[in-house]
Scaffold this active site. Structure first.
Site, PDB file in Angstrom:
ATOM      1  N   TYR A  46       0.853  -1.194   0.000  1.00 34.00           N
ATOM      2  CA  TYR A  46       0.000   0.000   0.000  1.00 34.00           C
ATOM      3  C   TYR A  46       0.879   1.231   0.000  1.00 34.00           C
ATOM      4  O   TYR A  46       1.825   1.314   0.772  1.00 34.00           O
ATOM      5  CB  TYR A  46      -0.908   0.020   1.241  1.00 34.00           C
ATOM      6  N   GLU A  48      -0.445   4.804  -0.310  1.00 32.30           N
ATOM      7  CA  GLU A  48      -1.281   6.008  -0.465  1.00 32.30           C
ATOM      8  C   GLU A  48      -0.450   7.274  -0.298  1.00 32.30           C
ATOM      9  O   GLU A  48       0.388   7.357   0.608  1.00 32.30           O
ATOM     10  CB  GLU A  48      -2.415   5.995   0.558  1.00 32.30           C
ATOM     11  N   ASP A 196      -6.181  14.015 -25.229  1.00 37.09           N
ATOM     12  CA  ASP A 196      -6.213  12.617 -24.797  1.00 37.09           C
ATOM     13  C   ASP A 196      -5.505  11.827 -25.897  1.00 37.09           C
ATOM     14  O   ASP A 196      -6.082  11.552 -26.948  1.00 37.09           O
ATOM     15  CB  ASP A 196      -7.668  12.162 -24.626  1.00 37.09           C
ATOM     16  N   THR A 222      -3.507   6.591 -21.946  1.00 30.20           N
ATOM     17  CA  THR A 222      -3.349   5.243 -21.413  1.00 30.20           C
ATOM     18  C   THR A 222      -1.974   4.755 -21.850  1.00 30.20           C
ATOM     19  O   THR A 222      -1.332   5.349 -22.714  1.00 30.20           O
ATOM     20  CB  THR A 222      -4.438   4.285 -21.940  1.00 30.20           C
ATOM     21  N   LYS A 225      -2.021   0.970 -25.240  1.00 29.20           N
ATOM     22  CA  LYS A 225      -2.421   0.861 -26.654  1.00 29.20           C
ATOM     23  C   LYS A 225      -1.142   0.864 -27.500  1.00 29.20           C
ATOM     24  O   LYS A 225      -0.352  -0.066 -27.374  1.00 29.20           O
ATOM     25  CB  LYS A 225      -3.408   1.973 -26.990  1.00 29.20           C
ATOM     26  N   ARG A 231      -2.007  -1.975 -18.459  1.00 23.62           N
ATOM     27  CA  ARG A 231      -3.223  -1.160 -18.321  1.00 23.62           C
ATOM     28  C   ARG A 231      -2.939  -0.088 -17.284  1.00 23.62           C
ATOM     29  O   ARG A 231      -2.760  -0.405 -16.097  1.00 23.62           O
ATOM     30  CB  ARG A 231      -4.397  -2.012 -17.817  1.00 23.62           C
TER      31      ARG A 231
HETATM   32  N1  DSN Z   1     -11.820   0.805 -25.215  1.00 19.36           N
HETATM   33  C1  DSN Z   1     -10.859   1.720 -25.755  1.00 19.36           C
HETATM   34  C2  DSN Z   1     -10.790   1.617 -27.231  1.00 19.36           C
HETATM   35  O1  DSN Z   1     -10.980   0.521 -27.714  1.00 19.36           O
HETATM   36  O2  DSN Z   1     -10.528   2.576 -27.937  1.00 19.36           O
HETATM   37  C3  DSN Z   1     -11.053   3.084 -25.297  1.00 19.36           C
HETATM   38  O3  DSN Z   1     -11.340   3.103 -23.923  1.00 19.36           O
END
Ligand code: DSN
Length: 401
Positions: A46, A48, A196, A222, A225, A231
């Site tokens: 933990y 925090e 974003d 994120t 990708k 993640r």
């Molecule tokens: N689920 C993602 C996507 O496929 O673009 C975005 O959150």
């Protein structure tokens, strides 16, 4: 692993991932090192708070990991600690975007974002998301003919609606976003500009897509990708941007965002995930990742061009990124997105059904499919392979039921 039920299911999923052609535009295959960090003892801890300001003891190594992740995040995108702050604790993209709005936009205030059917994301203010319930979305779309953002129309709308924040970013927009134009529009209406870059962060890191950092006040992304990490999410903000608190004290955007992430929205950060982020960021800083990012775009371009040659309508006429949006319905001359996705899965090609600009069907059974090249490029595929993939897709979509 002693739990044989879960062990078998993980083994089956691993086998499935290896056996298919994965064209999900938001997925990728992480390295063994990233997996190792995710499965490490760091999950037991933990932590925090933030580095050197924690609420629990035992943080000697945890602080070092978070400091290193911050350092690597800034370095990868060519940023200095003096100019930019980065929060590495957001669990994923949706909470990251939520944290920004919570910090910087008063409740009920306007967020201008691309509408879902034109390629935006749920968290860009859609009604079904908390971001469209607490704040009011001012949606913008693409030009019906070019299927690209119409910056003049966007500017007029922004000046009329005066949103508090404008989001530039997408989940299904194949073209390059003009961040300079977005900056001009944000300045014209006094809005904060948030980019974003979740979908294209890896392409920015690999210098294959324009960087938004010169123009944005805040950048969220994120990590899982095109950036090919675990993640997780990162939130970058400019140190020279400030907002007053209730007592009239000026806090930087980063200070507001840190408070919104913890304790505003989350408890202890997932340190195993943060260590995995650090590894992915280091991997993305290598020359081989640059080659990878460029190949991702070449492969997507090949896929779009080949499908077009074979008679399919490609939304906006092609791609300048890792994703291709195909209108498989073609005004009733083709098949629906759901049928296309189902048929392709039967032959081992994994895609997602997707709405297209000016959608005439439903989100559950839309007119399009979204294809991405990031995952299969990680597995070493080149243009010749993507040509074959296009031919296979065409054959399956045209086959009689
Ligand atoms: N689920 C993602 C996507 O496929 O673009 C975005 O959150």
């Amino acid at each position: 692993m002693k739990d044989t039920q879960i062990k078998t299911l993980i083994a089956s999923e691993k086998k499935r991932q290896k056996s298919v052609i994965n064209l999900i535009a938001s997925e990728n295959y992480v390295s063994k090192d990233v997996l190792e960090a995710l499965g490490s003892e760091l999950t037991n801890k933990y932590a925090e708070g933030y580095p050197h300001k924690r609420y629990y003891g035992g943080q000697t190594f945890i602080d070092k990991i978070e400091d290193l992740t911050i350092e690597r995040a800034l370095k990868l995108f060519g940023l200095t600690k003096k100019e930019w702050h980065v929060n590495v604790q957001a669990l994923s993209g949706s909470p990251a975007n939520l944290a920004v709005y919570l910090s910087l936009v008063p409740q009920g205030g306007k967020i201008m974002g691309m509408s879902l059917s034109h390629g935006g994301h749920l968290t860009h203010g859609q009604k079904v998301s908390i971001t469209g319930k607490v704040w009011a979305q001012v949606p913008f779309g693409v030009d019906p003919v070019t299927e690209k953002i119409d910056y003049d129309a966007l500017k007029k709308l922004a000046i009329k609606e005066k949103p508090a924040l404008i989001v530039a970013g997408f989940t299904a927009y194949p073209s390059i976003v003009d961040f300079k134009k977005f900056r001009e529009i944000a300045d014209a209406c006094g809005a904060i500009l948030m980019v974003d870059m979740s979908h294209f962060a890896g392409l920015v890191a690999g210098k294959a897509y324009p960087s938004p950092f010169k123009y944005a006040d805040v950048v969220t992304t994120t990590v899982h990708k095109t950036l090919r990490g675990p993640r997780a999410a990162l939130i970058f903000s400019r140190n020279n941007k400030t907002k007053l608190d209730a007592k009239g004290k000026s806090l930087t955007f980063g200070e507001w965002i840190d408070k919104a992430v913890f304790p505003g929205l989350q408890g202890g950060p997932h340190m195993n995930q943060i260590a995995a982020v650090a590894i992915a960021l280091k991997e993305a800083a290598t020359p081989s990742f640059r080659t990878y990012a460029k190949q991702v775009i070449k492969n997507a371009d090949t896929l779009a061009k080949e499908l077009k040659k074979l008679g399919w309508r490609i939304v906006s006429g092609g791609t300048e990124s890792h994703l291709v949006l195909v209108d498989v319905w073609m005004n009733g001359k083709g098949i629906s997105g759901t049928e296309a996705s189902d048929r392709l899965e039967k032959v081992g090609i994994i895609v997602n059904k997707n709405t297209i600009p000016g959608e005439t069907r439903t989100a559950f059974d839309p007119s399009g499919i979204r294809l991405g090249s990031a995952a299969e490029t990680t597995r070493g595929k080149k243009e010749k392979d993507f040509k074959k993939i296009a031919e296979k897709i065409d054959k399956v979509l045209r086959s009689k039921k």
